[in-house]
Design a protein around this motif. Sequence first.
Motif, PDB file in Angstrom:
ATOM      1  N   ARG A   3      -7.159   3.969   0.598  1.00  0.00           N
ATOM      2  CA  ARG A   3      -6.479   3.401  -0.536  1.00  0.00           C
ATOM      3  C   ARG A   3      -7.777   2.730  -1.569  1.00  0.00           C
ATOM      4  O   ARG A   3      -7.644   2.410  -2.690  1.00  0.00           O
ATOM      5  CB  ARG A   3      -5.912   1.882  -0.172  1.00  0.00           C
ATOM      6  N   THR A  53      -4.277  -3.053  -4.954  1.00  0.00           N
ATOM      7  CA  THR A  53      -4.983  -2.547  -3.762  1.00  0.00           C
ATOM      8  C   THR A  53      -5.871  -3.731  -2.942  1.00  0.00           C
ATOM      9  O   THR A  53      -5.536  -3.654  -1.817  1.00  0.00           O
ATOM     10  CB  THR A  53      -6.088  -1.478  -4.098  1.00  0.00           C
ATOM     11  N   LEU A  90       0.901  -1.318  -0.041  1.00  0.00           N
ATOM     12  CA  LEU A  90       0.006   0.012   0.174  1.00  0.00           C
ATOM     13  C   LEU A  90       0.917   1.117   0.206  1.00  0.00           C
ATOM     14  O   LEU A  90       0.434   2.389  -0.539  1.00  0.00           O
ATOM     15  CB  LEU A  90      -0.648   0.089   1.190  1.00  0.00           C
TER      16      LEU A  90
END
Length: 114
Positions: free
Chosen positions: A65, A96, A9
């Motif tokens: 995210r 993701t 991330l």
Amino acid sequence: MFRTGLVLLGLLSVGDLAGPLLTDGEHPPMSIALIGSALGLVSLVLVVFAWRGARRAVVPLIVLRVLSALSAVPAFFAGDVPAAAVAAAGIIVVLTVAGIALLLVPSKELAGVR
């Protein structure tokens, strides 16, 4: 697994920061690139906090995210988007999901088992 998710991330967040430099102004539009860059900056701060043990940073990180990945989804539906941009959007969405899954997998590290 948790730290692997944070690294993934974090890398996506760095990619978001570069968005305004990589856009042609249309794919993605500059406004979307700037929003993504802001999401990337805040995400990086949350990654650092989570890496240092602040568990309360994980949920906002996941939310940011997901929002960043959702900003890539219109590339799948717009007709004039280059194939490379659609492929990049797909990779961003998949990475993701993978990063979030790694954060959510229970680990011995988080449970206090050493």
